[in-house]
Design a protein around this motif. Structure first.
Motif, PDB file in Angstrom:
ATOM      1  N   THR A   4     -27.315 -34.410  -1.310  1.00  0.00           N
ATOM      2  CA  THR A   4     -28.561 -33.638  -1.420  1.00  0.00           C
ATOM      3  C   THR A   4     -28.609 -32.869  -2.738  1.00  0.00           C
ATOM      4  O   THR A   4     -29.644 -32.829  -3.416  1.00  0.00           O
ATOM      5  CB  THR A   4     -28.684 -32.656  -0.244  1.00  0.00           C
ATOM      6  N   VAL A   5     -27.480 -32.260  -3.100  1.00  0.00           N
ATOM      7  CA  VAL A   5     -27.421 -31.517  -4.363  1.00  0.00           C
ATOM      8  C   VAL A   5     -27.629 -32.457  -5.548  1.00  0.00           C
ATOM      9  O   VAL A   5     -28.366 -32.145  -6.496  1.00  0.00           O
ATOM     10  CB  VAL A   5     -26.076 -30.775  -4.486  1.00  0.00           C
ATOM     11  N   VAL A   6     -26.984 -33.629  -5.483  1.00  0.00           N
ATOM     12  CA  VAL A   6     -27.149 -34.610  -6.564  1.00  0.00           C
ATOM     13  C   VAL A   6     -28.610 -35.050  -6.670  1.00  0.00           C
ATOM     14  O   VAL A   6     -29.186 -35.124  -7.766  1.00  0.00           O
ATOM     15  CB  VAL A   6     -26.234 -35.831  -6.327  1.00  0.00           C
ATOM     16  N   ALA A   7     -29.225 -35.342  -5.519  1.00  0.00           N
ATOM     17  CA  ALA A   7     -30.629 -35.764  -5.517  1.00  0.00           C
ATOM     18  C   ALA A   7     -31.534 -34.665  -6.068  1.00  0.00           C
ATOM     19  O   ALA A   7     -32.492 -34.937  -6.804  1.00  0.00           O
ATOM     20  CB  ALA A   7     -31.060 -36.137  -4.099  1.00  0.00           C
ATOM     21  N   ALA A   8     -31.222 -33.411  -5.729  1.00  0.00           N
ATOM     22  CA  ALA A   8     -32.032 -32.285  -6.209  1.00  0.00           C
ATOM     23  C   ALA A   8     -31.949 -32.166  -7.729  1.00  0.00           C
ATOM     24  O   ALA A   8     -32.965 -31.974  -8.411  1.00  0.00           O
ATOM     25  CB  ALA A   8     -31.565 -30.993  -5.544  1.00  0.00           C
ATOM     26  N   VAL A   9     -30.740 -32.293  -8.261  1.00  0.00           N
ATOM     27  CA  VAL A   9     -30.562 -32.175  -9.716  1.00  0.00           C
ATOM     28  C   VAL A   9     -31.236 -33.334 -10.440  1.00  0.00           C
ATOM     29  O   VAL A   9     -31.923 -33.150 -11.456  1.00  0.00           O
ATOM     30  CB  VAL A   9     -29.063 -32.113 -10.069  1.00  0.00           C
ATOM     31  N   VAL A  10     -31.052 -34.548  -9.915  1.00  0.00           N
ATOM     32  CA  VAL A  10     -31.636 -35.731 -10.566  1.00  0.00           C
ATOM     33  C   VAL A  10     -33.157 -35.667 -10.546  1.00  0.00           C
ATOM     34  O   VAL A  10     -33.822 -35.882 -11.574  1.00  0.00           O
ATOM     35  CB  VAL A  10     -31.141 -37.024  -9.880  1.00  0.00           C
ATOM     36  N   LEU A  11     -33.725 -35.370  -9.376  1.00  0.00           N
ATOM     37  CA  LEU A  11     -35.189 -35.321  -9.298  1.00  0.00           C
ATOM     38  C   LEU A  11     -35.739 -34.162 -10.122  1.00  0.00           C
ATOM     39  O   LEU A  11     -36.790 -34.294 -10.767  1.00  0.00           O
ATOM     40  CB  LEU A  11     -35.636 -35.183  -7.842  1.00  0.00           C
ATOM     41  N   GLY A  12     -35.025 -33.036 -10.122  1.00  0.00           N
ATOM     42  CA  GLY A  12     -35.466 -31.909 -10.939  1.00  0.00           C
ATOM     43  C   GLY A  12     -35.495 -32.265 -12.413  1.00  0.00           C
ATOM     44  O   GLY A  12     -36.430 -31.912 -13.140  1.00  0.00           O
ATOM     45  N   ALA A  13     -34.471 -33.000 -12.861  1.00  0.00           N
ATOM     46  CA  ALA A  13     -34.415 -33.398 -14.270  1.00  0.00           C
ATOM     47  C   ALA A  13     -35.494 -34.417 -14.615  1.00  0.00           C
ATOM     48  O   ALA A  13     -36.024 -34.423 -15.736  1.00  0.00           O
ATOM     49  CB  ALA A  13     -33.036 -33.970 -14.587  1.00  0.00           C
ATOM     50  N   LEU A  14     -35.813 -35.277 -13.660  1.00  0.00           N
ATOM     51  CA  LEU A  14     -36.818 -36.315 -13.910  1.00  0.00           C
ATOM     52  C   LEU A  14     -38.252 -35.817 -13.726  1.00  0.00           C
ATOM     53  O   LEU A  14     -39.191 -36.461 -14.202  1.00  0.00           O
ATOM     54  CB  LEU A  14     -36.587 -37.507 -12.973  1.00  0.00           C
ATOM     55  N   SER A  15     -38.419 -34.702 -13.045  1.00  0.00           N
ATOM     56  CA  SER A  15     -39.774 -34.251 -12.704  1.00  0.00           C
ATOM     57  C   SER A  15     -40.668 -34.012 -13.920  1.00  0.00           C
ATOM     58  O   SER A  15     -41.849 -34.387 -13.892  1.00  0.00           O
ATOM     59  CB  SER A  15     -39.713 -32.997 -11.826  1.00  0.00           C
ATOM     60  N   GLY A  70     -27.581 -39.653   4.217  1.00  0.00           N
ATOM     61  CA  GLY A  70     -28.943 -39.679   4.764  1.00  0.00           C
ATOM     62  C   GLY A  70     -29.769 -38.490   4.319  1.00  0.00           C
ATOM     63  O   GLY A  70     -30.947 -38.632   3.969  1.00  0.00           O
ATOM     64  N   THR A  71     -29.149 -37.309   4.321  1.00  0.00           N
ATOM     65  CA  THR A  71     -29.902 -36.122   3.888  1.00  0.00           C
ATOM     66  C   THR A  71     -30.265 -36.218   2.405  1.00  0.00           C
ATOM     67  O   THR A  71     -31.361 -35.829   1.993  1.00  0.00           O
ATOM     68  CB  THR A  71     -29.082 -34.847   4.132  1.00  0.00           C
ATOM     69  N   GLY A  72     -29.347 -36.754   1.605  1.00  0.00           N
ATOM     70  CA  GLY A  72     -29.632 -36.895   0.174  1.00  0.00           C
ATOM     71  C   GLY A  72     -30.758 -37.875  -0.083  1.00  0.00           C
ATOM     72  O   GLY A  72     -31.673 -37.604  -0.876  1.00  0.00           O
ATOM     73  N   LEU A  73     -30.708 -39.029   0.595  1.00  0.00           N
ATOM     74  CA  LEU A  73     -31.754 -40.033   0.408  1.00  0.00           C
ATOM     75  C   LEU A  73     -33.103 -39.533   0.909  1.00  0.00           C
ATOM     76  O   LEU A  73     -34.132 -39.710   0.246  1.00  0.00           O
ATOM     77  CB  LEU A  73     -31.367 -41.329   1.133  1.00  0.00           C
ATOM     78  N   LEU A  74     -33.082 -38.917   2.089  1.00  0.00           N
ATOM     79  CA  LEU A  74     -34.335 -38.421   2.652  1.00  0.00           C
ATOM     80  C   LEU A  74     -34.933 -37.326   1.776  1.00  0.00           C
ATOM     81  O   LEU A  74     -36.141 -37.325   1.487  1.00  0.00           O
ATOM     82  CB  LEU A  74     -34.088 -37.884   4.065  1.00  0.00           C
ATOM     83  N   GLY A  75     -34.089 -36.406   1.329  1.00  0.00           N
ATOM     84  CA  GLY A  75     -34.583 -35.339   0.458  1.00  0.00           C
ATOM     85  C   GLY A  75     -35.115 -35.880  -0.854  1.00  0.00           C
ATOM     86  O   GLY A  75     -36.162 -35.444  -1.346  1.00  0.00           O
ATOM     87  N   GLY A  76     -34.406 -36.861  -1.432  1.00  0.00           N
ATOM     88  CA  GLY A  76     -34.843 -37.432  -2.705  1.00  0.00           C
ATOM     89  C   GLY A  76     -36.152 -38.186  -2.593  1.00  0.00           C
ATOM     90  O   GLY A  76     -37.051 -38.023  -3.429  1.00  0.00           O
ATOM     91  N   VAL A  77     -36.276 -39.022  -1.548  1.00  0.00           N
ATOM     92  CA  VAL A  77     -37.495 -39.823  -1.383  1.00  0.00           C
ATOM     93  C   VAL A  77     -38.702 -38.939  -1.095  1.00  0.00           C
ATOM     94  O   VAL A  77     -39.762 -39.076  -1.726  1.00  0.00           O
ATOM     95  CB  VAL A  77     -37.305 -40.865  -0.263  1.00  0.00           C
ATOM     96  N   LEU A  78     -38.550 -38.034  -0.133  1.00  0.00           N
ATOM     97  CA  LEU A  78     -39.678 -37.150   0.192  1.00  0.00           C
ATOM     98  C   LEU A  78     -40.005 -36.219  -0.972  1.00  0.00           C
ATOM     99  O   LEU A  78     -41.179 -35.925  -1.243  1.00  0.00           O
ATOM    100  CB  LEU A  78     -39.360 -36.333   1.447  1.00  0.00           C
ATOM    101  N   GLY A  79     -38.981 -35.759  -1.674  1.00  0.00           N
ATOM    102  CA  GLY A  79     -39.221 -34.911  -2.841  1.00  0.00           C
ATOM    103  C   GLY A  79     -39.994 -35.645  -3.920  1.00  0.00           C
ATOM    104  O   GLY A  79     -40.896 -35.083  -4.552  1.00  0.00           O
ATOM    105  N   LEU A  80     -39.654 -36.928  -4.134  1.00  0.00           N
ATOM    106  CA  LEU A  80     -40.368 -37.732  -5.125  1.00  0.00           C
ATOM    107  C   LEU A  80     -41.820 -37.943  -4.716  1.00  0.00           C
ATOM    108  O   LEU A  80     -42.735 -37.847  -5.550  1.00  0.00           O
ATOM    109  CB  LEU A  80     -39.671 -39.079  -5.299  1.00  0.00           C
ATOM    110  N   LEU A  81     -42.047 -38.219  -3.435  1.00  0.00           N
ATOM    111  CA  LEU A  81     -43.420 -38.413  -2.963  1.00  0.00           C
ATOM    112  C   LEU A  81     -44.243 -37.139  -3.128  1.00  0.00           C
ATOM    113  O   LEU A  81     -45.412 -37.188  -3.540  1.00  0.00           O
ATOM    114  CB  LEU A  81     -43.407 -38.853  -1.493  1.00  0.00           C
ATOM    115  N   LEU A  82     -43.637 -36.003  -2.804  1.00  0.00           N
ATOM    116  CA  LEU A  82     -44.349 -34.729  -2.970  1.00  0.00           C
ATOM    117  C   LEU A  82     -44.604 -34.434  -4.449  1.00  0.00           C
ATOM    118  O   LEU A  82     -45.656 -33.896  -4.813  1.00  0.00           O
ATOM    119  CB  LEU A  82     -43.547 -33.596  -2.333  1.00  0.00           C
ATOM    120  N   LEU A  83     -43.652 -34.788  -5.299  1.00  0.00           N
ATOM    121  CA  LEU A  83     -43.831 -34.592  -6.740  1.00  0.00           C
ATOM    122  C   LEU A  83     -44.998 -35.425  -7.259  1.00  0.00           C
ATOM    123  O   LEU A  83     -45.845 -34.931  -8.016  1.00  0.00           O
ATOM    124  CB  LEU A  83     -42.544 -34.975  -7.471  1.00  0.00           C
ATOM    125  N   LEU A  84     -45.053 -36.695  -6.849  1.00  0.00           N
ATOM    126  CA  LEU A  84     -46.151 -37.561  -7.283  1.00  0.00           C
ATOM    127  C   LEU A  84     -47.493 -37.053  -6.770  1.00  0.00           C
ATOM    128  O   LEU A  84     -48.497 -37.067  -7.489  1.00  0.00           O
ATOM    129  CB  LEU A  84     -45.907 -38.990  -6.793  1.00  0.00           C
TER     130      LEU A  84
END
Length: 301
Positions: A4-15, A70-84
Protein backbone atom coordinates in the motif's frame (compact mmCIF):
# COMPACT_ATOMS: atom_id res chain seq x y z
CA UNK A 1 0.97 -2.65 4.36
CA UNK A 2 4.19 -2.45 2.40
CA UNK A 3 2.42 -2.76 -0.94
CA UNK A 4 0.00 0.00 0.00
CA UNK A 5 2.82 2.39 0.87
CA UNK A 6 4.61 1.57 -2.39
CA UNK A 7 1.40 2.11 -4.38
CA UNK A 8 0.81 5.43 -2.59
CA UNK A 9 4.30 6.71 -3.39
CA UNK A 10 4.19 5.54 -7.02
CA UNK A 11 0.75 6.97 -7.72
CA UNK A 12 1.62 10.19 -5.90
CA UNK A 13 4.72 10.59 -8.06
CA UNK A 14 2.80 9.85 -11.25
CA UNK A 15 -0.20 12.03 -10.42
CA UNK A 16 1.27 15.32 -11.77
CA UNK A 17 2.15 13.54 -15.02
CA UNK A 18 -1.37 12.14 -15.28
CA UNK A 19 -2.93 15.54 -14.64
CA UNK A 20 -0.66 17.16 -17.20
CA UNK A 21 -1.61 14.59 -19.83
CA UNK A 22 -5.33 14.90 -19.10
CA UNK A 23 -5.21 18.71 -19.07
CA UNK A 24 -3.03 18.89 -22.18
CA UNK A 25 -0.31 20.75 -20.28
CA UNK A 26 3.43 19.92 -20.13
CA UNK A 27 4.29 18.75 -16.62
CA UNK A 28 6.94 21.45 -16.37
CA UNK A 29 4.20 24.08 -16.62
CA UNK A 30 2.53 22.90 -13.40
CA UNK A 31 3.30 24.99 -10.35
CA UNK A 32 5.13 23.51 -7.38
CA UNK A 33 1.97 23.92 -5.31
CA UNK A 34 -0.07 21.97 -7.87
CA UNK A 35 2.51 19.17 -7.97
CA UNK A 36 2.63 18.92 -4.18
CA UNK A 37 -1.16 18.96 -3.83
CA UNK A 38 -1.45 16.28 -6.48
CA UNK A 39 1.21 14.08 -4.88
CA UNK A 40 -0.14 14.39 -1.35
CA UNK A 41 -3.78 14.00 -2.41
CA UNK A 42 -3.17 10.86 -4.46
CA UNK A 43 -0.87 9.29 -1.88
CA UNK A 44 -3.32 9.89 0.96
CA UNK A 45 -6.17 8.49 -1.13
CA UNK A 46 -4.28 5.25 -1.70
CA UNK A 47 -3.32 5.00 1.97
CA UNK A 48 -6.90 5.51 3.14
CA UNK A 49 -8.30 2.98 0.67
CA UNK A 50 -5.51 0.55 1.50
CA UNK A 51 -6.11 0.94 5.23
CA UNK A 52 -9.82 0.20 4.91
CA UNK A 53 -9.12 -2.73 2.59
CA UNK A 54 -6.48 -4.08 4.99
CA UNK A 55 -8.94 -4.47 7.85
CA UNK A 56 -11.61 -5.86 5.53
CA UNK A 57 -9.32 -8.48 3.99
CA UNK A 58 -7.72 -9.41 7.29
CA UNK A 59 -11.17 -10.18 8.66
CA UNK A 60 -11.58 -12.66 5.81
CA UNK A 61 -8.78 -14.78 7.27
CA UNK A 62 -6.64 -14.57 4.13
CA UNK A 63 -2.88 -15.25 4.21
CA UNK A 64 -0.92 -12.15 5.34
CA UNK A 65 0.98 -11.86 2.05
CA UNK A 66 -2.31 -11.90 0.11
CA UNK A 67 -3.75 -9.23 2.37
CA UNK A 68 -0.69 -7.03 1.89
CA UNK A 69 -0.68 -7.42 -1.89
CA UNK A 70 -4.45 -7.09 -2.17
CA UNK A 71 -4.61 -3.86 -0.21
CA UNK A 72 -1.81 -2.37 -2.32
CA UNK A 73 -3.44 -3.33 -5.61
CA UNK A 74 -6.89 -2.22 -4.52
CA UNK A 75 -5.60 1.08 -3.19
CA UNK A 76 -3.55 1.72 -6.32
CA UNK A 77 -6.33 0.88 -8.79
CA UNK A 78 -9.04 2.82 -6.99
CA UNK A 79 -6.65 5.71 -6.37
CA UNK A 80 -5.83 5.86 -10.08
CA UNK A 81 -9.51 5.83 -11.02
CA UNK A 82 -10.25 8.63 -8.56
CA UNK A 83 -7.26 10.59 -9.88
CA UNK A 84 -8.49 10.28 -13.47
CA UNK A 85 -12.00 11.27 -12.43
CA UNK A 86 -10.70 14.32 -10.58
CA UNK A 87 -8.36 15.36 -13.39
CA UNK A 88 -11.09 15.13 -16.02
CA UNK A 89 -13.38 17.55 -14.20
CA UNK A 90 -13.13 20.88 -16.04
CA UNK A 91 -9.92 19.63 -17.63
CA UNK A 92 -10.13 21.94 -20.62
CA UNK A 93 -10.61 25.06 -18.50
CA UNK A 94 -7.81 24.06 -16.16
CA UNK A 95 -5.46 23.37 -19.04
CA UNK A 96 -6.40 26.62 -20.75
CA UNK A 97 -5.86 28.60 -17.56
CA UNK A 98 -2.35 27.22 -17.03
CA UNK A 99 -1.33 27.68 -20.65
CA UNK A 100 -2.66 31.24 -20.78
CA UNK A 101 -0.60 32.09 -17.71
CA UNK A 102 2.50 30.65 -19.35
CA UNK A 103 1.88 32.66 -22.51
CA UNK A 104 2.88 35.73 -20.54
CA UNK A 105 6.37 34.26 -20.02
CA UNK A 106 8.47 34.97 -23.08
CA UNK A 107 10.92 32.10 -22.61
CA UNK A 108 8.22 29.40 -22.70
CA UNK A 109 5.70 31.19 -24.93
CA UNK A 110 6.31 29.08 -28.08
CA UNK A 111 5.91 25.83 -26.16
CA UNK A 112 2.79 27.13 -24.42
CA UNK A 113 1.31 28.21 -27.76
CA UNK A 114 1.89 24.78 -29.29
CA UNK A 115 0.21 23.13 -26.32
CA UNK A 116 -2.67 25.60 -26.52
CA UNK A 117 -3.14 24.87 -30.22
CA UNK A 118 -3.29 21.14 -29.49
CA UNK A 119 -5.81 21.67 -26.71
CA UNK A 120 -8.06 23.92 -28.81
CA UNK A 121 -7.88 21.65 -31.85
CA UNK A 122 -8.87 18.64 -29.75
CA UNK A 123 -11.79 20.46 -28.15
CA UNK A 124 -12.96 21.72 -31.57
CA UNK A 125 -13.27 18.11 -32.74
CA UNK A 126 -15.02 16.96 -29.57
CA UNK A 127 -17.33 19.82 -28.65
CA UNK A 128 -17.81 22.87 -30.94
CA UNK A 129 -19.65 24.89 -28.31
CA UNK A 130 -16.97 24.34 -25.70
CA UNK A 131 -14.37 25.26 -28.32
CA UNK A 132 -16.08 28.61 -28.88
CA UNK A 133 -16.09 29.31 -25.15
CA UNK A 134 -12.41 28.44 -24.81
CA UNK A 135 -11.41 30.62 -27.77
CA UNK A 136 -13.25 33.56 -26.26
CA UNK A 137 -11.54 32.90 -22.93
CA UNK A 138 -8.11 32.66 -24.57
CA UNK A 139 -8.42 35.84 -26.64
CA UNK A 140 -7.52 38.20 -23.80
CA UNK A 141 -4.37 36.34 -22.69
CA UNK A 142 -3.27 35.92 -26.32
CA UNK A 143 -3.52 39.64 -27.03
CA UNK A 144 -1.85 40.50 -23.72
CA UNK A 145 1.07 38.34 -24.84
CA UNK A 146 1.19 40.24 -28.14
CA UNK A 147 -0.08 37.26 -30.13
CA UNK A 148 -2.64 39.26 -32.08
CA UNK A 149 -2.39 37.18 -35.23
CA UNK A 150 -3.09 33.94 -33.36
CA UNK A 151 -6.08 35.50 -31.60
CA UNK A 152 -7.45 36.93 -34.85
CA UNK A 153 -7.05 33.60 -36.63
CA UNK A 154 -8.98 31.73 -33.95
CA UNK A 155 -11.74 34.35 -33.83
CA UNK A 156 -12.07 34.42 -37.61
CA UNK A 157 -12.36 30.63 -37.62
CA UNK A 158 -15.47 30.57 -35.42
CA UNK A 159 -18.60 29.54 -37.30
CA UNK A 160 -21.22 32.30 -37.25
CA UNK A 161 -23.97 29.70 -37.58
CA UNK A 162 -22.95 28.01 -34.33
CA UNK A 163 -22.45 31.13 -32.20
CA UNK A 164 -25.14 32.09 -29.72
CA UNK A 165 -26.20 35.73 -29.46
CA UNK A 166 -23.90 36.62 -26.53
CA UNK A 167 -21.03 34.66 -28.07
CA UNK A 168 -21.44 36.52 -31.35
CA UNK A 169 -21.24 39.87 -29.56
CA UNK A 170 -18.08 38.93 -27.66
CA UNK A 171 -16.45 37.38 -30.71
CA UNK A 172 -17.08 40.30 -33.03
CA UNK A 173 -16.08 42.88 -30.44
CA UNK A 174 -12.79 41.05 -29.86
CA UNK A 175 -12.29 40.48 -33.58
CA UNK A 176 -12.77 44.18 -34.32
CA UNK A 177 -10.07 45.01 -31.79
CA UNK A 178 -7.73 42.45 -33.35
CA UNK A 179 -8.35 43.73 -36.87
CA UNK A 180 -7.35 47.21 -35.77
CA UNK A 181 -3.96 45.89 -34.71
CA UNK A 182 -3.36 45.15 -38.38
CA UNK A 183 -4.68 48.56 -39.49
CA UNK A 184 -7.65 46.89 -41.17
CA UNK A 185 -10.30 49.47 -40.37
CA UNK A 186 -12.79 48.05 -42.86
CA UNK A 187 -12.56 44.55 -41.36
CA UNK A 188 -13.03 46.02 -37.89
CA UNK A 189 -16.11 47.89 -39.09
CA UNK A 190 -17.55 44.71 -40.62
CA UNK A 191 -17.07 42.90 -37.33
CA UNK A 192 -18.92 45.62 -35.43
CA UNK A 193 -21.68 45.70 -38.03
CA UNK A 194 -22.36 42.01 -37.39
CA UNK A 195 -23.35 42.78 -33.80
CA UNK A 196 -27.07 43.20 -33.13
CA UNK A 197 -27.53 46.55 -31.43
CA UNK A 198 -28.16 47.70 -28.87
CA UNK A 199 -26.54 45.07 -26.69
CA UNK A 200 -26.15 45.07 -22.91
CA UNK A 201 -24.92 48.35 -21.49
CA UNK A 202 -21.59 47.03 -20.19
CA UNK A 203 -20.64 46.04 -23.74
CA UNK A 204 -22.43 48.85 -25.56
CA UNK A 205 -20.18 51.52 -24.02
CA UNK A 206 -17.14 49.73 -25.44
CA UNK A 207 -18.71 49.38 -28.86
CA UNK A 208 -19.47 53.10 -28.89
CA UNK A 209 -15.84 53.87 -28.00
CA UNK A 210 -14.64 51.47 -30.69
CA UNK A 211 -16.90 53.05 -33.31
CA UNK A 212 -15.71 56.51 -32.31
CA UNK A 213 -12.13 55.32 -32.72
CA UNK A 214 -12.86 54.10 -36.25
CA UNK A 215 -14.38 57.47 -37.09
CA UNK A 216 -11.35 59.29 -35.66
CA UNK A 217 -8.95 57.07 -37.59
CA UNK A 218 -10.80 57.94 -40.78
CA UNK A 219 -10.41 61.64 -39.97
CA UNK A 220 -14.10 62.19 -39.20
CA UNK A 221 -13.34 64.07 -35.99
CA UNK A 222 -16.67 65.85 -35.55
CA UNK A 223 -18.65 62.67 -35.88
CA UNK A 224 -16.25 60.79 -33.59
CA UNK A 225 -16.54 63.42 -30.87
CA UNK A 226 -20.30 63.47 -31.14
CA UNK A 227 -20.43 59.68 -31.01
CA UNK A 228 -18.53 59.60 -27.73
CA UNK A 229 -21.10 61.98 -26.32
CA UNK A 230 -21.08 62.40 -22.58
CA UNK A 231 -20.47 58.84 -21.48
CA UNK A 232 -19.52 58.58 -17.82
CA UNK A 233 -16.03 57.08 -17.53
CA UNK A 234 -15.30 58.14 -13.95
CA UNK A 235 -15.61 54.63 -12.52
CA UNK A 236 -14.08 52.83 -15.50
CA UNK A 237 -10.36 53.63 -15.98
CA UNK A 238 -10.03 51.36 -19.02
CA UNK A 239 -12.94 53.02 -20.78
CA UNK A 240 -11.58 56.45 -19.83
CA UNK A 241 -8.26 55.51 -21.44
CA UNK A 242 -10.09 54.50 -24.62
CA UNK A 243 -11.85 57.86 -24.70
CA UNK A 244 -8.54 59.67 -24.25
CA UNK A 245 -7.13 57.68 -27.15
CA UNK A 246 -10.00 58.77 -29.38
CA UNK A 247 -9.76 62.40 -28.29
CA UNK A 248 -6.01 62.41 -28.98
CA UNK A 249 -6.67 61.32 -32.57
CA UNK A 250 -9.42 63.93 -32.90
CA UNK A 251 -7.20 66.74 -31.63
CA UNK A 252 -4.29 65.66 -33.82
CA UNK A 253 -6.52 65.57 -36.89
CA UNK A 254 -7.43 69.19 -36.11
CA UNK A 255 -3.72 70.07 -35.98
CA UNK A 256 -3.99 70.91 -32.28
CA UNK A 257 -0.79 69.09 -31.37
CA UNK A 258 -0.39 70.73 -27.98
CA UNK A 259 -3.80 69.55 -26.81
CA UNK A 260 -3.25 66.13 -28.38
CA UNK A 261 0.07 65.69 -26.57
CA UNK A 262 -1.55 66.77 -23.30
CA UNK A 263 -4.21 64.10 -23.84
CA UNK A 264 -1.50 61.53 -24.56
CA UNK A 265 0.38 62.51 -21.41
CA UNK A 266 -2.78 61.94 -19.39
CA UNK A 267 -3.21 58.62 -21.14
CA UNK A 268 0.34 57.61 -20.22
CA UNK A 269 -0.21 58.56 -16.58
CA UNK A 270 -3.41 56.55 -16.39
CA UNK A 271 -2.59 53.54 -18.60
CA UNK A 272 1.19 53.52 -18.74
CA UNK A 273 3.30 52.74 -21.78
CA UNK A 274 0.68 50.29 -23.04
CA UNK A 275 -1.74 53.19 -23.42
CA UNK A 276 0.60 55.00 -25.81
CA UNK A 277 1.26 51.79 -27.73
CA UNK A 278 -2.48 51.57 -28.40
CA UNK A 279 -2.25 54.97 -30.09
CA UNK A 280 0.63 53.89 -32.32
CA UNK A 281 -1.38 51.02 -33.77
CA UNK A 282 -3.77 51.26 -35.47
CA UNK A 283 -2.27 54.20 -37.33
CA UNK A 284 -4.10 57.46 -36.93
CA UNK A 285 -3.52 61.21 -36.68
CA UNK A 286 -2.03 60.97 -33.17
CA UNK A 287 0.23 57.98 -33.88
CA UNK A 288 3.36 60.05 -34.72
CA UNK A 289 2.94 62.04 -31.50
CA UNK A 290 2.63 58.85 -29.46
CA UNK A 291 5.76 57.47 -31.14
CA UNK A 292 7.67 60.61 -30.17
CA UNK A 293 6.61 60.23 -26.55
CA UNK A 294 7.63 56.57 -26.55
CA UNK A 295 11.01 57.40 -28.06
CA UNK A 296 11.52 60.13 -25.49
CA UNK A 297 10.65 57.67 -22.75
CA UNK A 298 13.14 55.13 -24.13
CA UNK A 299 15.92 57.71 -24.26
CA UNK A 300 15.24 58.98 -20.75
CA UNK A 301 15.01 55.42 -19.45
Amino acid sequence: MTWTVVAAVVLGALSPVVRGLVWGVPVGFLSVATVLRSFIGSALTVLVIGGVAFFALRAAALPPEWVDMGTGLLGGVLGLLLLLSSARRMRDVRGLSILCQRLQEEDVRPQAMRALDRLLDRVRRENPQRYIALVLMATGPLTQAGMWNEARSRLRGLDDEVLTGPQSVLRNQALATCELQFDDIDAAQRAIDRISRPTESSIEVWLVALEALLMALRGDSERALGHLGTQDTEDNPSLRASHRLVRAHILASRSDEEAAVAELEMLRREAGRAGLERVVRPRGPASPLAEQLLQSENQSG
